[in-house]
Write an enzyme that holds these catalytic residues in place. Sequence first.
Site, mmCIF file in Angstrom:
data_model
loop_
_atom_site.group_PDB
_atom_site.id
_atom_site.type_symbol
_atom_site.label_atom_id
_atom_site.label_comp_id
_atom_site.label_asym_id
_atom_site.label_seq_id
_atom_site.Cartn_x
_atom_site.Cartn_y
_atom_site.Cartn_z
ATOM 1 N N LYS A 22 -11.550 -14.789 -1.086
ATOM 2 C CA LYS A 22 -12.233 -13.943 -0.090
ATOM 3 C C LYS A 22 -11.685 -12.517 -0.125
ATOM 4 O O LYS A 22 -12.445 -11.561 -0.235
ATOM 5 C CB LYS A 22 -12.024 -14.534 1.307
ATOM 6 C CG LYS A 22 -12.388 -13.575 2.426
ATOM 7 C CD LYS A 22 -12.239 -14.189 3.795
ATOM 8 C CE LYS A 22 -10.938 -13.957 4.492
ATOM 9 N NZ LYS A 22 -10.718 -12.638 5.093
ATOM 10 N N ASN A 23 -10.356 -12.392 -0.053
ATOM 11 C CA ASN A 23 -9.799 -11.050 0.135
ATOM 12 C C ASN A 23 -9.843 -10.174 -1.124
ATOM 13 O O ASN A 23 -9.642 -8.969 -1.035
ATOM 14 C CB ASN A 23 -8.380 -11.138 0.727
ATOM 15 C CG ASN A 23 -8.426 -11.646 2.161
ATOM 16 O OD1 ASN A 23 -9.470 -11.622 2.800
ATOM 17 N ND2 ASN A 23 -7.295 -12.130 2.660
ATOM 18 N N ARG A 121 -3.848 -4.329 14.449
ATOM 19 C CA ARG A 121 -4.442 -4.012 13.146
ATOM 20 C C ARG A 121 -5.006 -2.588 13.044
ATOM 21 O O ARG A 121 -6.194 -2.401 12.733
ATOM 22 C CB ARG A 121 -5.514 -5.048 12.770
ATOM 23 C CG ARG A 121 -5.023 -6.473 12.870
ATOM 24 C CD ARG A 121 -6.031 -7.468 12.383
ATOM 25 N NE ARG A 121 -6.054 -7.581 10.934
ATOM 26 C CZ ARG A 121 -6.893 -8.380 10.264
ATOM 27 N NH1 ARG A 121 -7.775 -9.098 10.898
ATOM 28 N NH2 ARG A 121 -6.847 -8.434 8.948
ATOM 29 N N PRO A 122 -4.161 -1.570 13.278
ATOM 30 C CA PRO A 122 -4.651 -0.194 13.130
ATOM 31 C C PRO A 122 -4.952 0.129 11.658
ATOM 32 O O PRO A 122 -4.543 -0.626 10.764
ATOM 33 C CB PRO A 122 -3.475 0.652 13.630
ATOM 34 C CG PRO A 122 -2.278 -0.203 13.430
ATOM 35 C CD PRO A 122 -2.731 -1.638 13.573
ATOM 36 N N ASP A 124 -4.265 3.379 10.490
ATOM 37 C CA ASP A 124 -3.665 4.712 10.357
ATOM 38 C C ASP A 124 -3.160 4.996 8.937
ATOM 39 O O ASP A 124 -3.242 6.129 8.458
ATOM 40 C CB ASP A 124 -2.516 4.864 11.377
ATOM 41 C CG ASP A 124 -1.493 3.748 11.283
ATOM 42 O OD1 ASP A 124 -1.904 2.570 11.181
ATOM 43 O OD2 ASP A 124 -0.279 4.036 11.290
ATOM 44 N N ILE A 326 4.203 -10.323 10.103
ATOM 45 C CA ILE A 326 3.131 -9.392 9.712
ATOM 46 C C ILE A 326 2.224 -9.045 10.900
ATOM 47 O O ILE A 326 1.834 -7.891 11.069
ATOM 48 C CB ILE A 326 2.282 -9.969 8.550
ATOM 49 C CG1 ILE A 326 3.180 -10.427 7.383
ATOM 50 C CG2 ILE A 326 1.229 -8.966 8.074
ATOM 51 C CD1 ILE A 326 3.921 -9.345 6.649
ATOM 52 N N ARG A 397 -15.983 -18.153 7.636
ATOM 53 C CA ARG A 397 -15.813 -16.802 7.095
ATOM 54 C C ARG A 397 -14.933 -16.819 5.849
ATOM 55 O O ARG A 397 -14.994 -15.901 5.024
ATOM 56 C CB ARG A 397 -15.150 -15.896 8.142
ATOM 57 C CG ARG A 397 -16.069 -15.491 9.280
ATOM 58 C CD ARG A 397 -15.475 -14.372 10.094
ATOM 59 N NE ARG A 397 -14.715 -13.492 9.246
ATOM 60 C CZ ARG A 397 -13.489 -13.041 9.527
ATOM 61 N NH1 ARG A 397 -12.905 -13.381 10.647
ATOM 62 N NH2 ARG A 397 -12.868 -12.245 8.689
HETATM 63 N N1 EPU Z 1 -1.080 -2.010 9.371
HETATM 64 C C1 EPU Z 1 -0.871 -0.844 10.077
HETATM 65 N N2 EPU Z 1 -1.596 0.257 9.727
HETATM 66 C C2 EPU Z 1 -2.505 0.237 8.721
HETATM 67 C C3 EPU Z 1 -2.709 -0.951 7.997
HETATM 68 C C4 EPU Z 1 -1.979 -2.068 8.350
HETATM 69 O O1 EPU Z 1 -0.066 -0.812 11.011
HETATM 70 O O2 EPU Z 1 -3.133 1.284 8.460
HETATM 71 C C5 EPU Z 1 -0.323 -3.227 9.749
HETATM 72 C C6 EPU Z 1 -1.272 -4.306 10.291
HETATM 73 O O3 EPU Z 1 -1.541 -4.110 11.670
HETATM 74 C C7 EPU Z 1 -0.526 -5.568 10.002
HETATM 75 C C8 EPU Z 1 0.212 -5.249 8.694
HETATM 76 O O4 EPU Z 1 0.230 -3.826 8.598
HETATM 77 O O5 EPU Z 1 0.396 -5.812 11.024
HETATM 78 C C9 EPU Z 1 -0.430 -5.830 7.457
HETATM 79 O O6 EPU Z 1 -1.750 -5.382 7.328
HETATM 80 P P1 EPU Z 1 -2.521 -5.236 5.939
HETATM 81 O O7 EPU Z 1 -3.162 -3.896 5.948
HETATM 82 O O8 EPU Z 1 -1.623 -5.599 4.807
HETATM 83 O O9 EPU Z 1 -3.620 -6.333 6.109
HETATM 84 P P2 EPU Z 1 -5.167 -6.149 5.998
HETATM 85 O O10 EPU Z 1 -5.510 -5.352 4.806
HETATM 86 O O11 EPU Z 1 -5.749 -5.745 7.311
HETATM 87 C C10 EPU Z 1 -5.465 -8.242 4.468
HETATM 88 C C11 EPU Z 1 -6.264 -9.502 4.578
HETATM 89 C C12 EPU Z 1 -5.653 -10.391 5.644
HETATM 90 C C13 EPU Z 1 -4.202 -10.674 5.291
HETATM 91 C C14 EPU Z 1 -3.427 -9.362 5.074
HETATM 92 C C15 EPU Z 1 -2.005 -9.569 4.598
HETATM 93 C C16 EPU Z 1 -8.459 -8.712 3.984
HETATM 94 C C17 EPU Z 1 -9.848 -8.430 4.382
HETATM 95 N N3 EPU Z 1 -7.633 -9.170 4.915
HETATM 96 O O12 EPU Z 1 -5.580 -7.650 5.760
HETATM 97 O O13 EPU Z 1 -6.375 -11.602 5.606
HETATM 98 O O14 EPU Z 1 -3.591 -11.373 6.350
HETATM 99 O O15 EPU Z 1 -4.114 -8.537 4.116
HETATM 100 O O16 EPU Z 1 -1.991 -10.287 3.404
HETATM 101 O O17 EPU Z 1 -8.110 -8.562 2.824
HETATM 102 C C18 EPU Z 1 -7.220 -13.632 6.429
HETATM 103 O O18 EPU Z 1 -7.731 -13.797 5.315
HETATM 104 O O19 EPU Z 1 -7.166 -14.534 7.319
HETATM 105 C C19 EPU Z 1 -6.621 -12.335 6.741
HETATM 106 C C20 EPU Z 1 -6.302 -11.945 7.968
#
Ligand code: EPU
Length: 417
Positions: A22-23, A121-122, A124, A326, A397
Amino acid sequence: MSKLIIEGQNTLSGEVKISGAKNSAVALLPAAILAKKKSVIYNVPEISDIDYLIEIMELLNCKIEHKDDALIIDSSSVVNKPIPEELSIQMRASYYFMGALLARYKKVEISFPGGCSIGARPIDIHLKGFEELGATVEINKNRYKITADKLIGKKIYLDFPSVGATINIMLAAVGAKGTTIIENAAMEPEIVNVASFLINMGVKILGAGTKRIEIEGKEDLDRGVVDVFPDRIESGTYIIIGALLGDNLRINGIIKEHVEALLLKLKDIGVKYNIDGDSITISKCNNIKPTHIKTLIFPGFATDLQQPITTLLTQAKGKSIIEETIYENRFKNTIDLNKMGANTRIITNNKLEVIGPTPLKGTKVNATDLRGGASLLIAGLIAQGETVIDNCDVILRGYGFLEEKLTSIGAKIKITE
Ligand code: EPU
């Protein structure tokens, strides 16, 4: 709202095949916009997040054909329209249109993405990255307008190795003049999958899968062809199911290195399995030992497997501790696990105690998020009697052909409206 009805305690055997990740897929589809040609993505999973992405891409005038598990995406006549909130809110990955459209048009308008409610999940770090490349970000309530006269490659340090920000900045960097270097980049396999698609389109990228990625901006990309990697979280979920209910259950299409942290942890707590190429055979473990799990960025223990393994640890003899590093709010599933008979307690915001073994009993529960729903699904499979999971759409999903796959290995499970 659909429901998942499970009659528990059936032994599972036979074979199950893991689908595309998925991701990875949710990033590869928006990435296809970068080539103004027909690209092909193979092994696309049949999940609802993909359906919503296709809806957004068709709104942008991409022509999409389905051929078996492949999507043929023609991006030659894309029109850069604002993406409405009712679509962007359907999933997290809608944020990848920011990077892709910014690279191609130097302008994008989109609302804040959706996704599971497991923390603030910001975004920024994504936005800061775009700004460093020369873009201006205007935020009006939930709406983001990102524009640039031109993007210029730069060295960017990520305050956290975010998966989404790494991929988004990589996409935007394709449209920048010169070289972009991402320091403290995420190293998850999804990054490598997206980079391999972009490399196939002719972009020069070095270091994907390491902490330092170098991307050279490029105009006029070739058509891209890519295979979606097998889903490491779906793999892990079926492996956990096998450790609880398997009788030589064979799971095909895994990449061992992508699930290594889980495999080593399982070995540690007494679960036996056999790996043969890209298959793993696993049987029920009757003597699971308790453990300590700390979620980490890749190659550490994946946060997305934290909730599924919590259910497994309800069957371990003794006290386990789970530390979620995380996300701030990823223990919501434990309310319903306890309702089924588990003995879990949130010690602090990010620490959970699980005391086992506790027999679980089927009852009516509610899936609050994708992996939390998966943890209840696993609980339903091992529970005595019938479990009804409300709001099971959130599970669909991320897990394609769920009913078919589980039924084919002997589970009694039904999805109803
Ligand atoms: N974070 C920030 N600022 C940002 C981006 C992230 O503070 O600009 C924080 C997040 O709030 C979180 C941490 O950094 O606490 C990790 O976030 P990351 O950006 O790595 O995650 P993501 O890209 O939002 C993807 C997957 C998630 C998976 C994470 C970590 C997708 C669509 N989602 O999320 O998948 O948990 O990477 O591997 O690719 C799931 O599949 O159930 C799922 C939640």
